[in-house]
Design a protein around this motif. Structure first.
Motif, PDB file in Angstrom:
ATOM      1  N   LEU A   1      -0.348  11.710  -5.706  1.00  0.00           N
ATOM      2  CA  LEU A   1      -1.171  10.558  -5.374  1.00  0.00           C
ATOM      3  C   LEU A   1      -1.363   9.730  -6.638  1.00  0.00           C
ATOM      4  O   LEU A   1      -1.819  10.243  -7.657  1.00  0.00           O
ATOM      5  CB  LEU A   1      -2.513  11.037  -4.808  1.00  0.00           C
ATOM      6  CG  LEU A   1      -3.375  10.026  -4.059  1.00  0.00           C
ATOM      7  CD1 LEU A   1      -4.327  10.750  -3.115  1.00  0.00           C
ATOM      8  CD2 LEU A   1      -4.178   9.170  -5.022  1.00  0.00           C
ATOM      9  N   THR A   2      -0.994   8.440  -6.590  1.00  0.00           N
ATOM     10  CA  THR A   2      -1.044   7.601  -7.786  1.00  0.00           C
ATOM     11  C   THR A   2      -2.219   6.624  -7.798  1.00  0.00           C
ATOM     12  O   THR A   2      -2.713   6.269  -8.861  1.00  0.00           O
ATOM     13  CB  THR A   2       0.269   6.809  -7.937  1.00  0.00           C
ATOM     14  OG1 THR A   2       0.512   6.052  -6.731  1.00  0.00           O
ATOM     15  CG2 THR A   2       1.443   7.756  -8.172  1.00  0.00           C
ATOM     16  N   ARG A   3      -2.665   6.182  -6.626  1.00  0.00           N
ATOM     17  CA  ARG A   3      -3.848   5.317  -6.592  1.00  0.00           C
ATOM     18  C   ARG A   3      -4.384   5.231  -5.167  1.00  0.00           C
ATOM     19  O   ARG A   3      -3.664   5.467  -4.204  1.00  0.00           O
ATOM     20  CB  ARG A   3      -3.547   3.912  -7.124  1.00  0.00           C
ATOM     21  CG  ARG A   3      -2.561   3.114  -6.320  1.00  0.00           C
ATOM     22  CD  ARG A   3      -2.183   1.827  -7.071  1.00  0.00           C
ATOM     23  NE  ARG A   3      -1.227   1.042  -6.344  1.00  0.00           N
ATOM     24  CZ  ARG A   3       0.073   1.271  -6.321  1.00  0.00           C
ATOM     25  NH1 ARG A   3       0.573   2.313  -6.965  1.00  0.00           N
ATOM     26  NH2 ARG A   3       0.885   0.480  -5.642  1.00  0.00           N
ATOM     27  N   ILE A   4      -5.667   4.884  -5.080  1.00  0.00           N
ATOM     28  CA  ILE A   4      -6.359   4.765  -3.802  1.00  0.00           C
ATOM     29  C   ILE A   4      -6.296   3.310  -3.343  1.00  0.00           C
ATOM     30  O   ILE A   4      -6.479   2.392  -4.149  1.00  0.00           O
ATOM     31  CB  ILE A   4      -7.843   5.200  -3.927  1.00  0.00           C
ATOM     32  CG1 ILE A   4      -7.949   6.579  -4.583  1.00  0.00           C
ATOM     33  CG2 ILE A   4      -8.523   5.188  -2.567  1.00  0.00           C
ATOM     34  CD1 ILE A   4      -7.302   7.698  -3.823  1.00  0.00           C
ATOM     35  N   ILE A   5      -6.033   3.103  -2.047  1.00  0.00           N
ATOM     36  CA  ILE A   5      -6.078   1.763  -1.463  1.00  0.00           C
ATOM     37  C   ILE A   5      -7.054   1.801  -0.283  1.00  0.00           C
ATOM     38  O   ILE A   5      -7.587   2.859   0.051  1.00  0.00           O
ATOM     39  CB  ILE A   5      -4.680   1.301  -0.997  1.00  0.00           C
ATOM     40  CG1 ILE A   5      -4.162   2.226   0.126  1.00  0.00           C
ATOM     41  CG2 ILE A   5      -3.702   1.276  -2.162  1.00  0.00           C
ATOM     42  CD1 ILE A   5      -2.872   1.750   0.776  1.00  0.00           C
ATOM     43  N   ASP A   6      -7.276   0.671   0.346  1.00  0.00           N
ATOM     44  CA  ASP A   6      -8.159   0.627   1.509  1.00  0.00           C
ATOM     45  C   ASP A   6      -7.574   1.485   2.625  1.00  0.00           C
ATOM     46  O   ASP A   6      -6.443   1.252   3.071  1.00  0.00           O
ATOM     47  CB  ASP A   6      -8.326  -0.812   2.012  1.00  0.00           C
ATOM     48  CG  ASP A   6      -9.123  -1.675   1.052  1.00  0.00           C
ATOM     49  OD1 ASP A   6      -9.813  -1.103   0.185  1.00  0.00           O
ATOM     50  OD2 ASP A   6      -9.035  -2.908   1.170  1.00  0.00           O
ATOM     51  N   ASN A   7      -8.343   2.493   3.064  1.00  0.00           N
ATOM     52  CA  ASN A   7      -7.953   3.358   4.183  1.00  0.00           C
ATOM     53  C   ASN A   7      -6.690   4.169   3.919  1.00  0.00           C
ATOM     54  O   ASN A   7      -5.987   4.561   4.853  1.00  0.00           O
ATOM     55  CB  ASN A   7      -7.758   2.537   5.464  1.00  0.00           C
ATOM     56  CG  ASN A   7      -9.040   1.910   5.929  1.00  0.00           C
ATOM     57  OD1 ASN A   7     -10.077   2.558   5.955  1.00  0.00           O
ATOM     58  ND2 ASN A   7      -8.980   0.631   6.263  1.00  0.00           N
ATOM     59  N   GLY A   8      -6.381   4.443   2.674  1.00  0.00           N
ATOM     60  CA  GLY A   8      -5.205   5.241   2.388  1.00  0.00           C
ATOM     61  C   GLY A   8      -4.958   5.374   0.901  1.00  0.00           C
ATOM     62  O   GLY A   8      -5.864   5.271   0.091  1.00  0.00           O
TER      63      GLY A   8
END
Length: 204
Positions: free
Chosen positions: A78-85
């Protein structure tokens, strides 16, 4: 599954140099380090990474294993968090990356040209993806349903039955019609009713 609009995703400078991301709409499932599994939808992908929408969010650096329609098993961090995923890297050999690039090119062209690809019915990710497949000789093997429609299913499994073999997915008579990277695709002999589909394919 409803998702809010995601914000724009930009690949890292390294990835921009090496790979081009394409917009795709692939269903699948993913597993986080605590072994929780969730359904997902991939919204863009390159041979080096992807962004997906899903209900379970891990932490940056977590190992993620995903099973994706048309692509099969992919693994990365996992490299970064986005909206809803989240976005994740894809760890693969050069040969696997070349194959991914070819698959993504085909998927992108299919969407642009609106090719049917035998999609007579909408595919969904089942609530319970674990099932048992019975082969012609009565041998039973455990499998994971990647996605499902009224006329067929894509499965992930350690072994792939021969093409055109008649099998039973749960209590649904089926035929092997395609081999995938991490499994195979089935066509049901008879179209299944929507209200009993999942119970039928999960029957032991």
């Amino acid at each position: 599954m409803a998702f809010a609009q995601t914000r724009s995703l930009l690949p890292s400078p390294d990835e921009r140099r090496r790979y081009q991301r394409v917009k795709v709409h692939l269903l699948g499932r993913y597993m986080l380090p605590d072994r929780r599994e969730f359904p997902c939808q991939v919204i863009n992908m390159s041979p080096g990474g992807l962004a997906l929408l899903g209900p379970g969010i891990g932490n940056v650096g977590d190992r993620v294993i995903a099973y994706l329609d048309h692509v099969g098993r992919v693994e990365g961090k996992l490299t970064r968090i986005i909206d809803n995923g989240f976005a994740m890297s894809v760890g693969a050999t050069p040969r696997k990356r070349d194959k991914l690039a070819a698959q993504l090119t085909w998927l992108a062209n299919r969407d642009i040209l609106n090719l049917p690809e035998d999609r007579r019915h909408e595919r969904v990710v089942p609530r319970n993806p674990l099932s048992v497949l019975t082969l012609e000789d009565g041998t039973k093997m455990h499998c994971r349903i990647i996605d499902l429609s009224l006329s067929g299913a894509a499965l992930a499994a350690e072994k792939r039955p021969p093409m055109n073999m008649q099998v039973m997915l749960g209590r649904v008579r089926s035929r092997v019609v395609r081999h995938l990277e991490e499994g195979f695709a089935l066509e049901f002999v008879h179209e299944q009713p929507a209200d009993t589909l999942e119970d039928s394919v999960n029957a032991r």
